[in-house]
Each structure stands twice: as structure tokens, then as C-alpha cells.
Design a protein around this motif. Structure first.
Motif, mmCIF file in Angstrom:
data_model
loop_
_atom_site.group_PDB
_atom_site.id
_atom_site.type_symbol
_atom_site.label_atom_id
_atom_site.label_comp_id
_atom_site.label_asym_id
_atom_site.label_seq_id
_atom_site.Cartn_x
_atom_site.Cartn_y
_atom_site.Cartn_z
ATOM 1 N N ARG A 107 -46.380 -14.522 18.337
ATOM 2 C CA ARG A 107 -47.003 -15.687 18.396
ATOM 3 C C ARG A 107 -46.408 -16.960 17.588
ATOM 4 N NH1 ARG A 107 -51.792 -16.364 20.709
ATOM 5 N NH2 ARG A 107 -52.465 -14.313 20.508
ATOM 6 N N GLN A 108 -45.881 -16.423 16.212
ATOM 7 C CA GLN A 108 -45.340 -17.380 15.396
ATOM 8 C C GLN A 108 -43.962 -17.606 15.929
ATOM 9 O OE1 GLN A 108 -44.544 -15.727 11.463
ATOM 10 N NE2 GLN A 108 -43.929 -17.439 10.769
ATOM 11 N N SER A 109 -43.210 -16.625 16.555
ATOM 12 C CA SER A 109 -42.002 -16.940 17.063
ATOM 13 C C SER A 109 -42.116 -17.923 18.229
ATOM 14 C CB SER A 109 -41.154 -15.616 17.623
ATOM 15 O OG SER A 109 -41.039 -14.856 16.644
ATOM 16 N N VAL A 110 -43.094 -17.824 18.992
ATOM 17 C CA VAL A 110 -43.216 -18.821 20.319
ATOM 18 C C VAL A 110 -43.520 -20.092 19.617
ATOM 19 C CG1 VAL A 110 -44.906 -19.180 22.251
ATOM 20 C CG2 VAL A 110 -44.016 -16.887 21.737
ATOM 21 N N GLU A 111 -44.390 -20.096 18.845
ATOM 22 C CA GLU A 111 -44.692 -21.627 18.068
ATOM 23 C C GLU A 111 -43.495 -22.261 17.316
ATOM 24 O OE1 GLU A 111 -47.468 -23.341 18.401
ATOM 25 O OE2 GLU A 111 -48.313 -21.635 19.650
#
Length: 112
Positions: free
Chosen positions: A79-83
């Protein structure tokens, strides 16, 4: 790195002094040092670019995984990578938007 000891350096210095002479030896040493420094700088730049490209590639793979999972049940890392990828995409697009708007506003208007 090259495994050159003290006596090897002394031998190279004496040979350089004999071959080049005392007038040209300092200039030759400076040019060799400049070459070595530029080679190190170039190697560091290539390393930084490769690290950057690897990070981008990893973010793209994480985004593909997220799309395949339907953005559901993602791990916090994913999720952090997507953000991060979304933020990077927005920051890349912003300079182009501002330059396009300035080009349109600075374009001469034709008079009919």
C-alpha cells in the motif's frame, strides 16, 4: 584495490621522475588524479542511476501486483509503495502541466 605497496609506489615515483623530469611530473600527477576522480564520479553517477531505476522497477511491480489483487487485502508495504508511485506520478506530471499552460498563455494571439 590494486594491491600496490609502499615500495611499488616509490619505484613508480622514481621512474616517473626519470622519464618525465621534475618539470612535467607534477602536471602528470595532477592529470592522473583528475582522471581517477572523474572515473569515480562517473561510476557513482551510474550506480545512483541504477539504484533509482531499480526502485522505479520495484514500484511498478508492486503496482501491478496491487492491480491484480484489485487493491484489496494489500500488505502495508504494498500500500505504501502504491502511494509513493502515485505521488511520484503526480510530481512528474506537474512540471509539464505548468509548462504547457505557460506556453499557451505566451503564444501570440492572431488578430483577424
Amino acid at each position: 584495490m590494486f594491491d600496490i605497496g609502499f615500495w611499488e609506489l616509490i619505484l613508480i615515483s622514481v621512474l616517473g621522475l626519470v622519464v618525465l623530469g621534475p618539470e612535467r611530473l607534477p602536471v602528470a600527477i595532477r592529470s592522473v588524479v583528475r582522471f581517477v576522480n572523474s572515473a569515480k564520479s562517473m561510476a557513482n553517477n551510474v550506480k545512483d542511476e541504477l539504484d533509482h531505476e531499480l526502485k522505479i522497477h520495484e514500484l511498478q511491480e508492486n503496482l501491478k501486483k496491487a492491480e491484480q489483487m484489485g487493491m484489496k487485502d494489500m500488505s502495508p508495504e504494498l500500500r505504501q509503495s502504491v502511494e509513493e508511485l502515485k505521488e511520484a506520478a503526480q510530481s512528474v506530471q506537474q512540471p509539464y502541466k505548468s509548462s504547457d499552460s505557460t506556453k499557451q498563455s505566451s503564444a501570440p494571439k492572431s488578430q483577424d
